[in-house]
Write an enzyme that holds these catalytic residues in place. Structure first.
Site, mmCIF file in Angstrom:
data_model
loop_
_atom_site.group_PDB
_atom_site.id
_atom_site.type_symbol
_atom_site.label_atom_id
_atom_site.label_comp_id
_atom_site.label_asym_id
_atom_site.label_seq_id
_atom_site.Cartn_x
_atom_site.Cartn_y
_atom_site.Cartn_z
ATOM 1 N N LYS A 1 0.838 -1.212 0.000
ATOM 2 C CA LYS A 1 0.000 0.000 0.000
ATOM 3 C C LYS A 1 0.870 1.258 0.000
ATOM 4 O O LYS A 1 0.645 2.182 -0.770
ATOM 5 C CB LYS A 1 -0.938 0.012 1.218
ATOM 6 N N ARG B 1 -9.692 0.498 8.446
ATOM 7 C CA ARG B 1 -9.239 -0.857 8.735
ATOM 8 C C ARG B 1 -10.301 -1.668 9.463
ATOM 9 O O ARG B 1 -10.083 -2.843 9.759
ATOM 10 C CB ARG B 1 -8.008 -0.788 9.624
ATOM 11 N N ARG C 1 -0.643 -9.961 13.285
ATOM 12 C CA ARG C 1 -1.196 -8.850 12.498
ATOM 13 C C ARG C 1 -2.035 -9.384 11.337
ATOM 14 O O ARG C 1 -3.079 -8.817 11.005
ATOM 15 C CB ARG C 1 -0.070 -7.942 11.996
ATOM 16 N N ARG D 1 10.733 -1.681 11.421
ATOM 17 C CA ARG D 1 9.626 -1.193 12.253
ATOM 18 C C ARG D 1 9.472 -2.087 13.480
ATOM 19 O O ARG D 1 9.612 -3.300 13.388
ATOM 20 C CB ARG D 1 8.324 -1.234 11.444
ATOM 21 N N ARG E 1 11.475 -5.754 4.992
ATOM 22 C CA ARG E 1 11.127 -4.327 4.862
ATOM 23 C C ARG E 1 12.009 -3.490 5.792
ATOM 24 O O ARG E 1 12.235 -3.842 6.931
ATOM 25 C CB ARG E 1 9.655 -4.111 5.229
HETATM 26 P P1 ADP Z 1 2.146 -1.870 3.183
HETATM 27 O O1 ADP Z 1 2.203 -0.362 3.126
HETATM 28 O O2 ADP Z 1 0.935 -2.441 2.525
HETATM 29 O O3 ADP Z 1 2.337 -2.405 4.566
HETATM 30 P P2 ADP Z 1 4.735 -1.720 1.830
HETATM 31 O O4 ADP Z 1 4.480 -0.810 0.694
HETATM 32 O O5 ADP Z 1 5.501 -1.170 2.994
HETATM 33 O O6 ADP Z 1 3.366 -2.427 2.327
HETATM 34 O O7 ADP Z 1 5.506 -3.002 1.239
HETATM 35 C C1 ADP Z 1 5.950 -4.064 2.120
HETATM 36 C C2 ADP Z 1 7.351 -4.513 1.691
HETATM 37 O O8 ADP Z 1 7.268 -5.182 0.437
HETATM 38 C C3 ADP Z 1 8.341 -3.360 1.489
HETATM 39 O O9 ADP Z 1 9.622 -3.822 1.901
HETATM 40 C C4 ADP Z 1 8.289 -3.091 -0.017
HETATM 41 O O10 ADP Z 1 9.525 -2.552 -0.500
HETATM 42 C C5 ADP Z 1 8.017 -4.482 -0.569
HETATM 43 N N1 ADP Z 1 7.165 -4.488 -1.756
HETATM 44 C C6 ADP Z 1 6.119 -3.655 -2.027
HETATM 45 N N2 ADP Z 1 5.523 -3.988 -3.191
HETATM 46 C C7 ADP Z 1 6.211 -5.061 -3.668
HETATM 47 C C8 ADP Z 1 6.094 -5.873 -4.854
HETATM 48 N N3 ADP Z 1 5.143 -5.644 -5.774
HETATM 49 N N4 ADP Z 1 6.963 -6.886 -5.017
HETATM 50 C C9 ADP Z 1 7.920 -7.123 -4.078
HETATM 51 N N5 ADP Z 1 8.096 -6.410 -2.959
HETATM 52 C C10 ADP Z 1 7.258 -5.378 -2.756
HETATM 53 P P1 AMP Z 2 0.545 0.455 8.828
HETATM 54 O O1 AMP Z 2 1.734 1.350 8.717
HETATM 55 O O2 AMP Z 2 -0.601 0.873 7.977
HETATM 56 O O3 AMP Z 2 0.910 -1.002 8.672
HETATM 57 O O4 AMP Z 2 0.026 0.630 10.340
HETATM 58 C C1 AMP Z 2 0.848 0.280 11.436
HETATM 59 C C2 AMP Z 2 -0.015 0.005 12.659
HETATM 60 O O5 AMP Z 2 -0.714 1.199 13.046
HETATM 61 C C3 AMP Z 2 -1.097 -1.048 12.475
HETATM 62 O O6 AMP Z 2 -0.627 -2.369 12.681
HETATM 63 C C4 AMP Z 2 -2.102 -0.641 13.560
HETATM 64 O O7 AMP Z 2 -1.683 -1.060 14.842
HETATM 65 C C5 AMP Z 2 -2.026 0.875 13.524
HETATM 66 N N1 AMP Z 2 -3.013 1.442 12.587
HETATM 67 C C6 AMP Z 2 -2.748 2.086 11.416
HETATM 68 N N2 AMP Z 2 -3.881 2.469 10.816
HETATM 69 C C7 AMP Z 2 -4.897 2.033 11.611
HETATM 70 C C8 AMP Z 2 -6.307 2.080 11.518
HETATM 71 N N3 AMP Z 2 -6.926 2.654 10.482
HETATM 72 N N4 AMP Z 2 -7.041 1.514 12.534
HETATM 73 C C9 AMP Z 2 -6.439 0.946 13.579
HETATM 74 N N5 AMP Z 2 -5.111 0.848 13.716
HETATM 75 C C10 AMP Z 2 -4.339 1.381 12.751
#
Ligand code: ADP
Ligand code: AMP
Length: 231
Positions: free
Chosen positions: A27, A102, A185, A174, A141
């Site tokens: 995302k 969410r 999660r 993280r 990540r």
């Molecule tokens: P989210 O925001 O949904 O938690 P991220 O954008 O942080 O996910 O992506 C999670 C991990 O996967 C990061 O390390 C990112 O660089 C990697 N990643 C994102 N999209 C892809 C993809 N299409 N293929 C491989 N790795 C990806």
């Molecule tokens: P994210 O960076 O989107 O993966 O969010 C990191 C963490 O923040 C999640 O695992 C939740 O604990 C909290 N969080 C982020 N967005 C929300 C949401 N919309 N509702 C509840 N918790 C959230």
């Protein structure tokens, strides 16, 4: 479509979009490309909560007590945070929501705020990625705690090891990306967030995109699907 003149290319329209999907689905990564392309701000509740924790605010400390256990932050806290953010001038014409809503309660709240203004979302993009791929992605990540740039040790490594390409700060794992938390999660995602996809499917807004392809291919698929959706 709806509240804007039709026929404008996607890049010239201001849209209200939601990016859904499990943690690690991409995302943040896709959101960054999409917002650059579409000229709208990315509103990431996860980034906002991490910034608040880093700044040591009361909200940040409270939220961290949930995020550090892999749990969702309570709806009231998130709704207050997002509502205030959506009132800022840069969000007046459009935005991309990353990580919100969410829960169905959050989706309902967003819907009623928008309804009160006589507007609605343009599309909800759900990135579909299997749990095993997620677990692997999240373990690799790394993020920049300052500018939120996201890296992957193999798929998207920084130019200089462990340092952000954009702002030069040291990259971090993280706190909630520790291996022992990721399955929890995902369990919470399936229980609390997956129902949000049905909520938007019922409203004809949901676009499902396979997220297990190279980043650029996923971006192209999303843009294409949005163009189709908004006609
Ligand atoms: P989210 O925001 O949904 O938690 P991220 O954008 O942080 O996910 O992506 C999670 C991990 O996967 C990061 O390390 C990112 O660089 C990697 N990643 C994102 N999209 C892809 C993809 N299409 N293929 C491989 N790795 C990806
Ligand atoms: P994210 O960076 O989107 O993966 O969010 C990191 C963490 O923040 C999640 O695992 C939740 O604990 C909290 N969080 C982020 N967005 C929300 C949401 N919309 N509702 C509840 N918790 C959230």
């Amino acid at each position: 479509p709806r509240d804007r003149p039709g026929g404008l290319p996607v890049s010239e329209q201001r849209m209200r979009l939601v990016l859904l999907g499990p943690p690690g689905a991409g995302k943040g990564t896709q959101g960054q490309y999409l917002t650059e392309r579409l000229g709208i701000p990315k509103i990431s509740t996860g980034d906002m909560l991490r910034d608040a924790a880093e700044d040591g605010t009361e909200l940040g400390r409270e939220a961290k007590s949930f995020t550090d256990q892999g749990r969702l932050v309570p709806d009231e806290l998130i709704l207050a945070l997002v509502r205030k953010r959506l009132e800022e001038p840069d969000a007046a014409e459009g935005y991309l929501l990353d990580g919100f809503p969410r829960t169905v309660v959050q989706a309902e709240a967003l819907e009623s705020w928008l309804e009160a203004q006589g507007i609605r979302l343009d599309a909800v993009v759900d990135l579909v990625v299997e749990d095993d791929v997620i677990v692997d992605r999240i373990s690799k990540r790394r993020i920049c705690p300052v500018c939120h740039e996201t890296y992957h040790l193999v798929n998207r490594p920084p130019v200089k090891p462990d340092v952000c390409d954009v702002c030069g700060k040291p990259l971090v794992l993280r706190d909630d990306d520790r291996a022992e938390l990721v399955r929890e999660r995902l369990r919470i995602y399936h229980e609390r967030t997956e129902p949000v996809t049905s909520f938007y499917r019922q409203r004809g807004l949901l676009i499902s995109i396979p997220g297990d392809h190279p980043v650029k291919e996923v971006t192209v698929a999303i843009i294409h699907a949005i163009e189709q959706q908004i006609g």
